[in-house]
Design an enzyme around this catalytic site. Structure first.
Site, PDB file in Angstrom:
ATOM      1  N   ASN A 146     -21.377 -32.914  18.638  1.00 17.82           N
ATOM      2  CA  ASN A 146     -20.577 -31.690  18.551  1.00 17.82           C
ATOM      3  C   ASN A 146     -19.103 -32.105  18.515  1.00 17.82           C
ATOM      4  OD1 ASN A 146     -19.304 -29.272  18.908  1.00 17.82           O
ATOM      5  ND2 ASN A 146     -20.466 -28.658  20.706  1.00 17.82           N
ATOM      6  N   ARG A 160     -23.549 -30.025  15.277  1.00 15.41           N
ATOM      7  CA  ARG A 160     -23.282 -28.599  15.505  1.00 15.41           C
ATOM      8  C   ARG A 160     -22.116 -28.170  14.620  1.00 15.41           C
ATOM      9  NH1 ARG A 160     -19.628 -25.577  19.641  1.00 15.41           N
ATOM     10  NH2 ARG A 160     -20.270 -23.484  19.113  1.00 15.41           N
ATOM     11  N   ARG A 201     -10.408 -13.660  25.198  1.00 12.01           N
ATOM     12  CA  ARG A 201     -10.386 -12.870  23.947  1.00 12.01           C
ATOM     13  C   ARG A 201     -10.501 -11.388  24.272  1.00 12.01           C
ATOM     14  NH1 ARG A 201     -14.878 -16.544  21.705  1.00 12.01           N
ATOM     15  NH2 ARG A 201     -13.720 -18.377  21.023  1.00 12.01           N
ATOM     16  N   GLU A 206     -28.377 -25.270  23.714  1.00 11.19           N
ATOM     17  CA  GLU A 206     -28.040 -25.366  22.296  1.00 11.19           C
ATOM     18  C   GLU A 206     -28.288 -26.773  21.756  1.00 11.19           C
ATOM     19  OE1 GLU A 206     -24.484 -23.273  23.673  1.00 11.19           O
ATOM     20  OE2 GLU A 206     -24.289 -22.538  21.627  1.00 11.19           O
ATOM     21  N   HIS A 249     -22.682 -18.176  18.166  1.00  9.52           N
ATOM     22  CA  HIS A 249     -23.658 -18.503  19.227  1.00  9.52           C
ATOM     23  C   HIS A 249     -25.099 -18.393  18.701  1.00  9.52           C
ATOM     24  CE1 HIS A 249     -20.471 -16.790  22.202  1.00  9.52           C
ATOM     25  NE2 HIS A 249     -20.360 -18.110  22.162  1.00  9.52           N
TER      26      HIS A 249
END
Ligand code: AMP
Length: 403
Positions: free
Chosen positions: A7, A91, A241, A387, A180
Site C-alpha cells: 500500500n 492497494r 472531513r 483490507e 473503502h
C-alpha cells in the site's frame, strides 16, 4: 503460497506478507516520511518482534528495496528467495470508471492507471511509483491492482450520477465512485458466513467508521449505493472531513474570503480542518471527543451528535432503498471499538427493526460478534475489517491460483 500486499502512499509504503494456506500474515511493517531527511521504518514478523529505526529513504524504489532485502535477510528475514512470493497485490485508491474489478498488471493496465492520475492526484502517482519499484525488485512476479472503488462499480446510474449538466460526466468523469470498497466487500462476505446465508440472498448495510467513514447498501452481494462520492469527502461527518454540505457554501466561501480562491485551499478546509476537528476545535479522534464530552465540553458533544446523526440518516435511507435489511455491520476504528457511537447510532431505529443489545455492545473484544437483541429483525454485527487479507485473496484469485 505467499502473497505480498503493498500500500503506497505519497510518502509511505505499508506492506503485509501472507501465507495463503492459512491466510495468516507472516511479516508486516511500514516506512513513513519517504523523501524527508529522516524516514521511519517499523517492521515485525511472526518470528521476530517489532523493530523501529530511522533510516534514509529517498524514494519508493529505495523503500521497496529495503523491505524486500529485509524479508530475505538470513537472520531476521522470513523468506529465502523472492520466488516464494507468488503474487504482489497493490492497494489502489481510485480506479475511476476504467477499472470495475481487480486486474493483473500489464503495460496496458499501467497506461490506463496513468490516465487516472488526474482523478486522484495525491494517491495514484504514489501507487504507480510503488508498482514500478516492486517490478524492479521482484522482476517476473505477477502483480495485481486491487481498487478501493471497484466494488462500488455495480451502482445503478441514477445512484452514481450527479444532477450537473451531463457533459461534466462525459468530459470529466464526474460521478459517484465510492471508497473503502475492499473493506465493504470483505465485511459483506464475512457477514454472509456469520449469518450462514449466501451473499446472493442478503440485504446488508455496512458502516465503515474510521477516521474516514462510509456507509454502503449491498443487495445480493452488489453495491446499490454508497455514501462517499466523486472523492472521499462526501457522506457522513468524519474525523477531519465535513461530509455532505450544501455545495453553494463553496461558492459563498470563494466570493467572501480571498484566501479560498483555489481548489487546494478549499480542499484543505473541507478535508483536513472540518468534521470532528473543525466542530469541536479539539481533535479528529473519537476517543478525545468522548473524553471531552465526559468533561462537559459542549462543542465536542455537538460534533459527536452531528457525526451520529449523519450516520443514522444514511442507515435509514439505505434501509429504505433496500426495502429491508438482514444486517447492519459496523467496522473500522470507530465501528469496531466505540460502543458509545454504536449505541447512539442504533438508538430509536427500532421502527426499522434495528435493536441493539446494550450489554453485548459494551463487551470489549477484537472478535467478530453479534450485538443485536435476540428479537432484532435486523442483525447488528461487528466485523473487524481486513483490507490487506482481501487484497491478498483478490491477488490470488486474479493470478488464477486458488490452492
Ligand atoms: P481507522 O481509520 O479505521 O484506523 O480508525 C481510526 C479512528 O478510530 C481513530 O481516529 C479514532 O477516532 C477511532 N478509534 C480507534 N479506537 C477507538 C476506541 N477505542 N474508541 C473510540 N474510537 C476509537
Amino acid at each position: 503460497m505467499k502473497v505480498l500486499v503493498v500500500n503506497c502512499g505519497s510518502s509511505s509504503v505499508k506492506y503485509t506478507l501472507f501465507e495463503m494456506g492459512n491466510e495468516k500474515k507472516i511479516a508486516w511493517g511500514l516506512i513513513e516520511c519517504i523523501g524527508l531527511p529522516e524516514a521511519f521504518y517499523k517492521r515485525e514478523t511472526v518470528k521476530s518482534q517489532e523493530r523501529k529505526e530511522s533510516v534514509k529513504v529517498a524514494n519508493h524504489t529505495e523503500a521497496v528495496e529495503l523491505i524486500i532485502n529485509e524479508l530475505l535477510d538470513k537472520n531476521k528475514g522470513i523468506i529465502s528467495d523472492v520466488s516464494e512470493i507468488a503474487a504482489v497485490g497493490h492497494r489502489i485508491v481510485h480506479g475511476g470508471d476504467k477499472f470495475s474489478k481487480s486486474v493483473l498488471i500489464t503495460e496496458k493496465v499501467k497506461e490506463q492507471l496513468k490516465e487516472c492520475f488526474s482523478i486522484a492526484p495525491l494517491h495514484t502517482p504514489a501507487h504507480y511509483a510503488g508498482i514500478v519499484a516492486v517490478e524492479k525488485m521482484l522482476h517476473g512476479i505477477p502483480s495485481v491492482l486491487v481498487f478501493d472503488t471497484a466494488f462500488h462499480q455495480t451502482m445503478p446510474d441514477y445512484a452514481y450520477m450527479y444532477a450537473l449538466p451531463y457533459e461534466f460526466y462525459e468530459k470529466d468523469h464526474i460521478r459517484r465512485y465510492g471508497f473503502h470498497g475492499t473493506s465493504h466487500n470483505y465485511v459483506s462476505q464475512r457477514a454472509a458466513v456469520l449469518l450462514n446465508q449466501p451473499l446472493s440472498d442478503l440485504k446488508l448495510i455496512t458502516a465503515h467508521l474510521g477516521n474516514g467513514s462510509s456507509i454502503t447498501a449491498i443487495e445480493n452481494g452488489k453495491v446499490i449505493d454508497t455514501s462517499m462520492g466523486f472523492t472521499p469527502l462526501q457522506g457522513v461527518v468524519m474525523g477531519t472531513r465535513c461530509g455532505d454540505i450544501d455545495p453553494a457554501i463553496i461558492a459563498y466561501l470563494i466570493d467572501q474570503y480571498p484566501e479560498y480562491k483555489d481548489g487546494k485551499t478549499l480542499n484543505d478546509l473541507m478535508n483536513k480542518k472540518s468534521g470532528l476537528t473543525g466542530v469541536s476545535g479539539l481533535s479528529a479522534d473519537m476517543r478525545d471527543i468522548l473524553k471531552a464530552i465526559s468533561e462537559g465540553n459542549k462543542k465536542a458533544q455537538l460534533a459527536f451528535n452531528m457525526l451520529v446523526y449523519s450516520i443514522k440518516k444514511y442507515i435509514s435511507a439505505y434501509y429504505g432503498v433496500l426495502n429491508d435489511a438482514d444486517a447492519l455491520i459496523f467496522t473500522a476504528g470507530i465501528g469496531e471499538n466505540s460502543a458509545p457511537v454504536r449505541e447512539a447510532v442504533c438508538k430509536n431505529l427500532n421502527a426499522l427493526g434495528i435493536e441493539l443489545d446494550a450489554e453485548k455492545n459494551k463487551e470489549r473484544s477484537s472478535e467478530e460478534r453479534f450485538i443485536s437483541t435476540n428479537n432484532s429483525k435486523v442483525k447488528i454485527i461487528i466485523i473487524p475489517t481486513n483490507e490487506e487479507l482481501m487484497i491478498a485473496r483478490e491477488s490470488r484469485r486474479v493470478i488464477g491460483n486458488n490452492e
